[in-house]
Design a protein around this motif. Structure first.
Motif, short mmCIF file in Angstrom:
data_model
loop_
_atom_site.label_atom_id
_atom_site.label_comp_id
_atom_site.label_asym_id
_atom_site.label_seq_id
_atom_site.Cartn_x
_atom_site.Cartn_y
_atom_site.Cartn_z
N GLU A 9 -1.92 42.10 -0.82
CA GLU A 9 -1.87 41.78 -2.24
C GLU A 9 -3.20 41.20 -2.69
O GLU A 9 -3.82 40.42 -1.98
CB GLU A 9 -0.75 40.77 -2.47
N GLN A 10 -3.62 41.56 -3.88
CA GLN A 10 -4.87 41.04 -4.42
C GLN A 10 -4.66 39.62 -4.92
O GLN A 10 -3.65 39.34 -5.58
CB GLN A 10 -5.36 41.91 -5.57
N PRO A 11 -5.60 38.70 -4.60
CA PRO A 11 -5.47 37.33 -5.11
C PRO A 11 -5.46 37.31 -6.63
O PRO A 11 -6.15 38.09 -7.27
CB PRO A 11 -6.71 36.61 -4.56
N GLY A 12 -4.68 36.43 -7.20
CA GLY A 12 -4.64 36.30 -8.65
C GLY A 12 -3.76 37.33 -9.34
O GLY A 12 -3.65 37.33 -10.55
N ARG A 13 -3.14 38.20 -8.56
CA ARG A 13 -2.26 39.22 -9.14
C ARG A 13 -1.04 38.54 -9.74
O ARG A 13 -0.40 37.73 -9.09
CB ARG A 13 -1.82 40.19 -8.04
N PRO A 14 -0.69 38.85 -10.98
CA PRO A 14 0.48 38.20 -11.59
C PRO A 14 1.77 38.62 -10.88
O PRO A 14 1.92 39.76 -10.47
CB PRO A 14 0.46 38.70 -13.03
N ARG A 15 2.66 37.68 -10.72
CA ARG A 15 3.95 37.93 -10.08
C ARG A 15 4.92 38.49 -11.12
O ARG A 15 4.87 38.14 -12.29
CB ARG A 15 4.52 36.62 -9.52
N THR A 16 5.82 39.35 -10.64
CA THR A 16 6.82 39.90 -11.56
C THR A 16 8.05 39.01 -11.61
O THR A 16 8.95 39.25 -12.39
CB THR A 16 7.23 41.32 -11.12
N SER A 17 8.09 38.00 -10.76
CA SER A 17 9.25 37.12 -10.71
C SER A 17 8.79 35.67 -10.69
O SER A 17 7.77 35.34 -10.09
CB SER A 17 10.06 37.41 -9.44
N LEU A 18 9.57 34.81 -11.31
CA LEU A 18 9.27 33.38 -11.27
C LEU A 18 9.83 32.72 -10.03
O LEU A 18 9.56 31.56 -9.75
CB LEU A 18 9.82 32.68 -12.52
N GLY A 19 10.65 33.45 -9.27
CA GLY A 19 11.23 32.90 -8.05
C GLY A 19 12.32 31.89 -8.31
O GLY A 19 12.53 30.97 -7.53
N LEU A 20 13.04 32.03 -9.40
CA LEU A 20 14.08 31.07 -9.76
C LEU A 20 15.45 31.41 -9.20
O LEU A 20 16.34 30.57 -9.19
CB LEU A 20 14.19 30.95 -11.29
N GLY A 21 15.65 32.62 -8.72
CA GLY A 21 16.96 33.06 -8.26
C GLY A 21 17.55 32.18 -7.18
O GLY A 21 18.71 31.75 -7.28
N LEU A 22 16.80 31.88 -6.14
CA LEU A 22 17.32 31.04 -5.06
C LEU A 22 17.54 29.61 -5.52
O LEU A 22 18.48 28.96 -5.10
CB LEU A 22 16.38 31.06 -3.85
N PHE A 23 16.67 29.13 -6.38
CA PHE A 23 16.84 27.78 -6.91
C PHE A 23 18.15 27.68 -7.69
O PHE A 23 18.93 26.74 -7.52
CB PHE A 23 15.66 27.39 -7.80
#
Length: 65
Positions: A9-23
């Motif tokens: 993965e390229q550094p600084g690449r925007p994520r498509t997910s905030l990662g809130l699902g597990l939280f």
């Protein structure tokens, strides 16, 4: 809980997910007196286990339906 970068993965690449699902899943399980656990192996992959206790039904009144 953190989201790890994908290999190549390229550094600084925007994520498509905030990662809130597990939280959200964890908070929901905790709010219901339960828990969420994770186990991970190279051979078996990752398994999430959510446990939520079943409510005990109140006793029926004598002579009731």
């Amino acid at each position: 809980m953190v989201q790890l970068p994908v290999e190549g993965e390229q550094p600084g690449r925007p994520r498509t997910s905030l990662g809130l699902g597990l939280f959200i899943a964890r908070e929901t399980a905790l709010a219901h007196g339960g828990s969420i656990h994770v186990s991970s192996t190279d051979a078996g992959g990752t398994t999430f286990t959510v446990r939520i206790p079943r409510a005990v039904a109140p006793p029926k009144a004598p002579g009731g339906p």
